[in-house]
Design an enzyme around this catalytic site. Structure first.
Site, PDB file in Angstrom:
ATOM      1  N   ALA A  66       0.840  -1.199   0.000  1.00 57.43           N
ATOM      2  CA  ALA A  66       0.000   0.000   0.000  1.00 57.43           C
ATOM      3  C   ALA A  66       0.871   1.243   0.000  1.00 57.43           C
ATOM      4  O   ALA A  66       1.912   1.279   0.657  1.00 57.43           O
ATOM      5  CB  ALA A  66      -0.922   0.017   1.211  1.00 57.43           C
ATOM      6  N   ASP A  67       0.438   2.241  -0.738  1.00 54.63           N
ATOM      7  CA  ASP A  67       1.075   3.548  -0.679  1.00 54.63           C
ATOM      8  C   ASP A  67       0.323   4.483   0.256  1.00 54.63           C
ATOM      9  O   ASP A  67       0.894   5.445   0.762  1.00 54.63           O
ATOM     10  CB  ASP A  67       1.157   4.154  -2.079  1.00 54.63           C
ATOM     11  N   ARG A  68      -0.953   4.193   0.480  1.00 53.60           N
ATOM     12  CA  ARG A  68      -1.730   4.949   1.466  1.00 53.60           C
ATOM     13  C   ARG A  68      -2.977   4.149   1.826  1.00 53.60           C
ATOM     14  O   ARG A  68      -3.718   3.707   0.961  1.00 53.60           O
ATOM     15  CB  ARG A  68      -2.123   6.320   0.930  1.00 53.60           C
TER      16      ARG A  68
END
EC number: 5.3.1.23
Length: 409
Positions: free
Chosen positions: A276-278
């Site tokens: 995940a990046d966010r």
């Protein structure tokens, strides 16, 4: 602190000489070359060009870049104000807007410095030490947390398979690169795969099931899965087969029908594990483009349209707590970075000569010139399609009776 002796090292920070090098991931898998990062501008360029990528890794590189830049400034006379330093930090933050880790790390540095120094104060040794200590701790904490993520993910996999009464070989699908090349070491989603294979490969498993195979997606248009994840899996001798992004449905259906893929065992896909990046407050998750469609595939095979426990697939998000953004309510609020059109309409790589040697690197066009192109770097997977969020905390986040994640608890 956990060791990285068996894994690749994407970030090299020399504490004695205060120097920073990154493994240039644009040259992998054919060339291994470390790039010197001497200034904040160097870091901006490396992050923007994706010579380093992965949300945890770019945060660490960003923080260490502030360290080496500040150290060099002090050696050259030290006439930079805190305000000027913060301007440079704000500029660095714009290199990759979707990944929250970079913004969090740089904002943490600013908060720590602001607590003791004013905007017009000169950056001195005391300011430098604040930045240095924070950045080293960020790196060391990320590494330790990645091993915890791996262990927690392994436990979740074991508990899930036991609960389902599953026996025999199983497979895992992943996308992009979430391993040592995307973090300080070990990795997040790929860290779970590493930990799982270490304990559940057939020769070692004490359970009635074992991890037989990993299927990394190619991950167009930047091909991080093909270039980087295969590089790591091959390096650690974890059995895998590369697939295109648009093959996953066929792969899952074929393996679930007890059919072999090439010479691989007919081991059904039981887990799709992504990084995940966010991750926002409700669990909506921004990750590499193509992640959303993987969640819809898992959801389809989990529906009543198909029966049998072998068809049940858990969709797992693996990320450190630093990736969870409790200040953003839903995925609708996430800014999605859009990449240049040429990244989709061209391919880059070296010439592979008949004798096996590596030639010059070329850019080759694969699409009609001048066409309209949409090239978002990320998509947002709705929390409704996510089964579990695994962090370094012992608690694995699953949804409550209302179908909601409680990430703030």
């Amino acid at each position: 602190m956990a060791s990285t002796a068996k894994t690749l090292q994407a970030i090299k920070f020399d504490k004695e000489n205060i120097s920073l090098q990154i493994l240039d991931q644009l040259l992998l898998p054919y060339t291994t070359h470390y790039l010197d990062i001497k200034t904040i501008e160097d870091a901006f360029s490396a992050i923007r060009l994706m010579q380093v990528r992965g949300a945890p890794a770019i945060a660490i590189v960003g923080a260490f870049a502030v360290v080496v830049d500040t150290n060099a400034s002090l050696k050259n006379g030290g006439n930079k104000t805190v305000s000027k330093l913060f301007d440079s930090i704000d500029y660095l933050e714009t290199s990759r807007p979707t990944a929250v880790n970079l913004a969090n790390a740089l904002n943490d540095i600013k908060k720590l410095v602001s607590a003791k120094f004013g905007q017009n104060d000169l950056v001195d040794e005391d300011v430098y030490q604040i930045i240095y200590k924070y950045s080293v701790a960020l790196y060391e904490d990320d590494l330790a947390n990645n091993f915890k993520i791996g262990a927690n993910g392994l436990n979740y996999i074991v508990e899930t398979l036991k609960k389902d009464g599953f026996k025999g070989a199983f497979s895992i699908v992943t996308i992009c690169n979430t391993g040592s090349l995307a973090t300080s070491g070990h990795g997040t989603a790929l860290g779970i795969i590493r930990s799982t294979y270490d304990k559940l490969k057939k020769s070692e498993s004490s359970e009635e099931f074992w991890l037989d195979h990993v299927y990394p997606c190619e991950t167009r248009p930047y091909n991080q899965g093909a270039k980087l994840t295969t590089y790591e899996l091959h390096y650690e001798q974890i059995p895998f087969t590369l697939i295109c992004d648009n093959m996953v449905s066929s792969l899952v259906n074929t393996l679930s029908s007890n059919k072999n893929i090439q010479d691989n065992a007919a081991a059904p896909v039981k887990f799709i594990i992504v990084g995940a990046d966010r991750v926002v407050k409700n669990g909506d998750t921004a990750n590499k483009i193509g992640t959303f469609q993987l969640s819809t595939i898992a959801n389809f095979f989990n529906s009543n349209k198909l029966s049998g426990s072998a068809n049940k697939i858990k969709f797992i998000v693996a990320a450190p707590r630093t990736t969870i953004d409790l200040n953003t309510a839903t995925g609708d609020e996430i800014v999605i970075e859009e990449r240049p059109a040429n990244e989709l309409t061209t391919l880059k790589g070296p010439v592979l000569r008949e004798d096996g040697s590596i030639g010059d690197k070329y850019t080759v066009g694969i699409a009609t010139p001048g066409i309209s192109v949409w090239n978002p770097a990320f998509d947002v997977t709705p929390h409704a399609l996510i089964d579990a969020i695994v962090t370094e905390e012992e608690k694995v986040y699953t949804k409550n009776s209302h179908g909601e994640f409680e990430l703030s608890k």
